[in-house]
Design an enzyme around this catalytic site. Structure first.
Site, PDB file in Angstrom:
ATOM      1  N   THR A 125      -8.808  -0.041  38.675  1.00  0.00           N
ATOM      2  CA  THR A 125      -9.472   0.986  37.856  1.00  0.00           C
ATOM      3  C   THR A 125     -10.547   1.726  38.655  1.00  0.00           C
ATOM      4  O   THR A 125     -11.142   1.156  39.575  1.00  0.00           O
ATOM      5  CB  THR A 125     -10.121   0.310  36.625  1.00  0.00           C
ATOM      6  OG1 THR A 125     -11.067   1.197  36.035  1.00  0.00           O
ATOM      7  CG2 THR A 125     -10.865  -0.973  36.999  1.00  0.00           C
ATOM      8  N   ASP A 126     -10.804   2.959  38.258  1.00  0.00           N
ATOM      9  CA  ASP A 126     -11.893   3.714  38.899  1.00  0.00           C
ATOM     10  C   ASP A 126     -13.257   3.093  38.590  1.00  0.00           C
ATOM     11  O   ASP A 126     -14.246   3.416  39.246  1.00  0.00           O
ATOM     12  CB  ASP A 126     -11.865   5.196  38.466  1.00  0.00           C
ATOM     13  CG  ASP A 126     -12.016   5.406  36.965  1.00  0.00           C
ATOM     14  OD1 ASP A 126     -12.067   4.414  36.202  1.00  0.00           O
ATOM     15  OD2 ASP A 126     -12.081   6.587  36.549  1.00  0.00           O
ATOM     16  N   GLU A 127     -13.285   2.184  37.586  1.00  0.00           N
ATOM     17  CA  GLU A 127     -14.578   1.597  37.205  1.00  0.00           C
ATOM     18  C   GLU A 127     -15.162   0.719  38.315  1.00  0.00           C
ATOM     19  O   GLU A 127     -16.351   0.402  38.290  1.00  0.00           O
ATOM     20  CB  GLU A 127     -14.453   0.829  35.882  1.00  0.00           C
ATOM     21  CG  GLU A 127     -13.966   1.738  34.773  1.00  0.00           C
ATOM     22  CD  GLU A 127     -14.056   1.166  33.371  1.00  0.00           C
ATOM     23  OE1 GLU A 127     -14.901   0.307  33.119  1.00  0.00           O
ATOM     24  OE2 GLU A 127     -13.271   1.619  32.519  1.00  0.00           O
ATOM     25  N   TYR A 153     -16.424  -6.596  33.293  1.00  0.00           N
ATOM     26  CA  TYR A 153     -15.022  -6.154  33.458  1.00  0.00           C
ATOM     27  C   TYR A 153     -14.815  -5.512  34.829  1.00  0.00           C
ATOM     28  O   TYR A 153     -13.950  -5.937  35.598  1.00  0.00           O
ATOM     29  CB  TYR A 153     -14.641  -5.156  32.349  1.00  0.00           C
ATOM     30  CG  TYR A 153     -13.394  -4.353  32.675  1.00  0.00           C
ATOM     31  CD1 TYR A 153     -12.153  -4.966  32.764  1.00  0.00           C
ATOM     32  CD2 TYR A 153     -13.461  -2.970  32.922  1.00  0.00           C
ATOM     33  CE1 TYR A 153     -11.003  -4.228  33.082  1.00  0.00           C
ATOM     34  CE2 TYR A 153     -12.334  -2.229  33.244  1.00  0.00           C
ATOM     35  CZ  TYR A 153     -11.106  -2.861  33.317  1.00  0.00           C
ATOM     36  OH  TYR A 153      -9.982  -2.142  33.645  1.00  0.00           O
ATOM     37  N   LYS A 157     -12.606  -6.737  38.157  1.00  0.00           N
ATOM     38  CA  LYS A 157     -11.530  -5.933  38.770  1.00  0.00           C
ATOM     39  C   LYS A 157     -11.850  -5.661  40.245  1.00  0.00           C
ATOM     40  O   LYS A 157     -10.968  -5.687  41.101  1.00  0.00           O
ATOM     41  CB  LYS A 157     -11.350  -4.610  38.018  1.00  0.00           C
ATOM     42  CG  LYS A 157     -10.829  -4.735  36.599  1.00  0.00           C
ATOM     43  CD  LYS A 157      -9.420  -5.296  36.497  1.00  0.00           C
ATOM     44  CE  LYS A 157      -8.344  -4.345  36.982  1.00  0.00           C
ATOM     45  NZ  LYS A 157      -6.985  -4.888  36.734  1.00  0.00           N
TER      46      LYS A 157
HETATM   47  P1  NAD Z   1      -4.303  -4.055  27.710  1.00  0.00           P
HETATM   48  O1  NAD Z   1      -5.511  -4.840  27.351  1.00  0.00           O
HETATM   49  O2  NAD Z   1      -3.727  -3.094  26.702  1.00  0.00           O
HETATM   50  O3  NAD Z   1      -3.115  -5.059  28.101  1.00  0.00           O
HETATM   51  C1  NAD Z   1      -3.309  -6.171  28.897  1.00  0.00           C
HETATM   52  C2  NAD Z   1      -2.079  -7.058  28.786  1.00  0.00           C
HETATM   53  O4  NAD Z   1      -2.268  -8.186  29.646  1.00  0.00           O
HETATM   54  C3  NAD Z   1      -1.833  -7.603  27.369  1.00  0.00           C
HETATM   55  O5  NAD Z   1      -0.468  -7.504  27.046  1.00  0.00           O
HETATM   56  C4  NAD Z   1      -2.266  -9.063  27.480  1.00  0.00           C
HETATM   57  O6  NAD Z   1      -1.554  -9.925  26.590  1.00  0.00           O
HETATM   58  C5  NAD Z   1      -1.932  -9.365  28.932  1.00  0.00           C
HETATM   59  N1  NAD Z   1      -2.724 -10.472  29.471  1.00  0.00           N
HETATM   60  C6  NAD Z   1      -4.069 -10.666  29.365  1.00  0.00           C
HETATM   61  N2  NAD Z   1      -4.431 -11.807  29.974  1.00  0.00           N
HETATM   62  C7  NAD Z   1      -3.299 -12.338  30.504  1.00  0.00           C
HETATM   63  C8  NAD Z   1      -3.018 -13.491  31.268  1.00  0.00           C
HETATM   64  N3  NAD Z   1      -3.995 -14.352  31.615  1.00  0.00           N
HETATM   65  N4  NAD Z   1      -1.739 -13.728  31.648  1.00  0.00           N
HETATM   66  C9  NAD Z   1      -0.744 -12.886  31.297  1.00  0.00           C
HETATM   67  N5  NAD Z   1      -0.953 -11.772  30.561  1.00  0.00           N
HETATM   68  C10 NAD Z   1      -2.213 -11.492  30.175  1.00  0.00           C
HETATM   69  O7  NAD Z   1      -4.663  -3.320  29.058  1.00  0.00           O
HETATM   70  P2  NAD Z   1      -4.202  -1.890  29.604  1.00  0.00           P
HETATM   71  O8  NAD Z   1      -5.126  -0.864  29.089  1.00  0.00           O
HETATM   72  O9  NAD Z   1      -2.741  -1.744  29.417  1.00  0.00           O
HETATM   73  O10 NAD Z   1      -4.527  -2.085  31.150  1.00  0.00           O
HETATM   74  C11 NAD Z   1      -3.563  -2.622  32.036  1.00  0.00           C
HETATM   75  C12 NAD Z   1      -4.146  -2.696  33.430  1.00  0.00           C
HETATM   76  O11 NAD Z   1      -4.536  -1.407  33.861  1.00  0.00           O
HETATM   77  C13 NAD Z   1      -5.385  -3.576  33.542  1.00  0.00           C
HETATM   78  O12 NAD Z   1      -5.313  -4.294  34.746  1.00  0.00           O
HETATM   79  C14 NAD Z   1      -6.535  -2.583  33.571  1.00  0.00           C
HETATM   80  O13 NAD Z   1      -7.619  -3.100  34.299  1.00  0.00           O
HETATM   81  C15 NAD Z   1      -5.885  -1.410  34.278  1.00  0.00           C
HETATM   82  N6  NAD Z   1      -6.421  -0.080  33.955  1.00  0.00           N
HETATM   83  C16 NAD Z   1      -6.519   0.312  32.653  1.00  0.00           C
HETATM   84  C17 NAD Z   1      -6.983   1.592  32.372  1.00  0.00           C
HETATM   85  C18 NAD Z   1      -7.073   2.095  30.947  1.00  0.00           C
HETATM   86  O14 NAD Z   1      -7.576   3.194  30.725  1.00  0.00           O
HETATM   87  N7  NAD Z   1      -6.587   1.367  29.951  1.00  0.00           N
HETATM   88  C19 NAD Z   1      -7.361   2.457  33.412  1.00  0.00           C
HETATM   89  C20 NAD Z   1      -7.245   1.998  34.738  1.00  0.00           C
HETATM   90  C21 NAD Z   1      -6.769   0.730  34.979  1.00  0.00           C
HETATM   91  P1  TYD Z   2     -13.377   2.746  26.331  1.00  0.00           P
HETATM   92  O1  TYD Z   2     -12.171   3.316  25.664  1.00  0.00           O
HETATM   93  O2  TYD Z   2     -13.866   1.403  25.902  1.00  0.00           O
HETATM   94  O3  TYD Z   2     -13.100   2.793  27.894  1.00  0.00           O
HETATM   95  P2  TYD Z   2     -14.113   2.541  29.147  1.00  0.00           P
HETATM   96  O4  TYD Z   2     -15.373   1.956  28.645  1.00  0.00           O
HETATM   97  O5  TYD Z   2     -13.346   1.564  29.968  1.00  0.00           O
HETATM   98  O6  TYD Z   2     -14.292   3.862  29.790  1.00  0.00           O
HETATM   99  O7  TYD Z   2     -14.581   3.755  26.127  1.00  0.00           O
HETATM  100  C1  TYD Z   2     -14.493   5.092  26.584  1.00  0.00           C
HETATM  101  C2  TYD Z   2     -15.825   5.749  26.354  1.00  0.00           C
HETATM  102  O8  TYD Z   2     -16.062   5.823  24.946  1.00  0.00           O
HETATM  103  C3  TYD Z   2     -16.987   4.943  26.915  1.00  0.00           C
HETATM  104  O9  TYD Z   2     -17.952   5.852  27.424  1.00  0.00           O
HETATM  105  C4  TYD Z   2     -17.550   4.200  25.717  1.00  0.00           C
HETATM  106  C5  TYD Z   2     -17.258   5.147  24.566  1.00  0.00           C
HETATM  107  N1  TYD Z   2     -16.991   4.510  23.266  1.00  0.00           N
HETATM  108  C6  TYD Z   2     -17.684   4.942  22.134  1.00  0.00           C
HETATM  109  O10 TYD Z   2     -18.527   5.847  22.199  1.00  0.00           O
HETATM  110  N2  TYD Z   2     -17.407   4.334  20.944  1.00  0.00           N
HETATM  111  C7  TYD Z   2     -16.499   3.325  20.822  1.00  0.00           C
HETATM  112  O11 TYD Z   2     -16.302   2.798  19.694  1.00  0.00           O
HETATM  113  C8  TYD Z   2     -15.784   2.911  21.992  1.00  0.00           C
HETATM  114  C9  TYD Z   2     -14.775   1.799  21.905  1.00  0.00           C
HETATM  115  C10 TYD Z   2     -16.066   3.538  23.192  1.00  0.00           C
END
Ligand code: NAD
Ligand code: TYD
Length: 339
Positions: A125-127, A153, A157
């Site tokens: 992630t960019d985070e 988090y 990562k």
């Molecule tokens: P999500 O929380 O929707 O899904 C995570 C999945 O991983 C779930 O199906 C969960 O059951 C599974 N999981 C959790 N712990 C586990 C374990 N110990 N063993 C096996 N499976 C497990 O997450 P997402 O938003 O789909 O993100 C997926 C990946 O992409 C993550 O690694 C996250 O850091 C990365 N990512 C997400 C975003 C975003 O905006 N959502 C952006 C950049 C990177």
């Molecule tokens: P989120 O979807 O949790 O992603 P991330 O924190 O990984 O970027 O949140 C996106 C942005 O929205 C973040 O700045 C936090 C804000 N946010 C709210 O303002 N209210 C909410 O209820 C949530 C879940 C997030």
């Protein structure tokens, strides 16, 4: 070719499973997922009966489970999506994030070393770069930006990323890493900003915006993330990190107002609540490297993507209503308990 997709019952992993099955019908796709609160087998119901797809319930941090899977399935490529992914939950319970996001990655990579692999891809992630100030719109994260994580988090990562690069240097493991900006689209768990606001607005419930809503996120439609990973695992350079993002920066308040407008709901639903501790101000990706080296460009602009997403949530009410009422957690037992 056999691809192991971990976390494939989650938001991005499930979109990726479907993307790969559609694009490469001759690939075998194995999904390993622990089905935590964020994993939902209903999301995968349309591919469960595909003979080229296999679902396995299991924890990536459990060595026995992972080694057994490698022994039986001999994956060529591993794409590691499995993670605890919600910043707010990491503030409540950091330890789980370390166990899954760091130890889980280590166990997977040890299996890759033991059984051999063509590629281990870490979905990051960019985070991991921390945040940028609001008053410097000229600044972007590049792959050379120092790691500077803010939340448990993002620190977990970032730790995993360092471990992945160390496994490449020390053991010559063929790894790649992608660092993507915030995703949105179908099957996004309704605890994250966009699906939370859509589902609450549909129920005319207050929309909790943290702080003043001025924090900026760089939004990418999930299918564009999938296409980028597809390019990296097939054509990316081993040992390299690729940033993924499409220059779609929006303040949270803008995003929430756009959702309300699309749904024809009043802005009076917006409720400002106490800010998240350590809240990152701005994320913004410079995607030059993946564009120049691999020819990747996102296809979906934010205006179009948010309409597609709102429409998806309107047309798939039962998917998120089962989450809101908790029914999805008994789905595995009901559908697959006796299989
Ligand atoms: P999500 O929380 O929707 O899904 C995570 C999945 O991983 C779930 O199906 C969960 O059951 C599974 N999981 C959790 N712990 C586990 C374990 N110990 N063993 C096996 N499976 C497990 O997450 P997402 O938003 O789909 O993100 C997926 C990946 O992409 C993550 O690694 C996250 O850091 C990365 N990512 C997400 C975003 C975003 O905006 N959502 C952006 C950049 C990177
Ligand atoms: P989120 O979807 O949790 O992603 P991330 O924190 O990984 O970027 O949140 C996106 C942005 O929205 C973040 O700045 C936090 C804000 N946010 C709210 O303002 N209210 C909410 O209820 C949530 C879940 C997030």
């Amino acid at each position: 070719m056999t691809i192991l997709v971990t976390g494939g019952a989650g938001f991005i992993g499930a979109n990726f499973v479907k993307y790969i099955i559609k694009k490469y019908p001759n690939y075998k796709v194995i999904c390993l997922d622990a089905l935590t609160y964020a994993g939902n087998l209903e999301t995968l119901s349309d591919v469960m009966d595909n003979p080229m797809f296999k679902f396995m319930k299991g924890n990536i941090a459990c060595q026995e489970t992972v080694y057994q899977l490698f022994e039986n399935e001999k994956p060529d490529i591993v794409v590691n999506f499995a993670a605890e992914s919600h910043v707010d939950r990491s503030i409540e319970n950091p330890r789980l994030f370390l166990e899954t996001n760091i130890i889980g990655t280590q166990v997977l990579m040890d299996a890759c070393r033991k059984y051999g692999i063509k590629r281990f891809h870490q979905v990051s992630t960019d985070e991991v770069y921390g945040d940028l100030p609001l008053d410097r719109p000229d600044l972007f994260f590049t792959e050379d930006t120092p790691i500077h994580a803010s939340s448990p988090y993002s620190a977990s990562k970032a730790s995993a990323d360092l471990l992945v690069l160390a496994y490449h240097r020390t053991y010559n493991l063929p790894v790649t890493i992608s660092r993507c900006s915030n995703n949105y689209g179908p099957y996004h768990f309704p605890e994250k900003l966009i699906p939370l606001m859509i589902t609450r607005a549909l129920a005319d419930q207050p929309l909790p915006v943290y702080g003043k809503g001025e924090n900026v996120r760089d939004w990418l439609y999930v299918e564009d993330h999938c296409s980028a990973i597809d390019l990296i695992i097939h054509n990316g350079c081993v040992g390299e990190v690729y940033n993924i993002g499409g220059h779609n920066e929006r303040t949270n308040l803008d995003v929430v107002k756009t959702i309300l407008k699309t749904l024809d709901k009043p802005e009076s639903l917006i409720t400002f609540v106490t800010d998240r501790p350590g809240h990152d101000m701005r994320y913004a990706i410079d995607p030059t490297k993946i564009h120049k080296e691999l020819g990747w460009l996102p296809k979906t602009k934010f205006e179009e993507g948010i309409k597609l997403t709102v429409t998806w949530y309107l047309q798939n009410r039962s998917w998120w209503e089962h989450i809101v009422n908790g029914e999805y957690q008994s789905y595995y037992e009901k559908m697959y308990g006796n299989r």
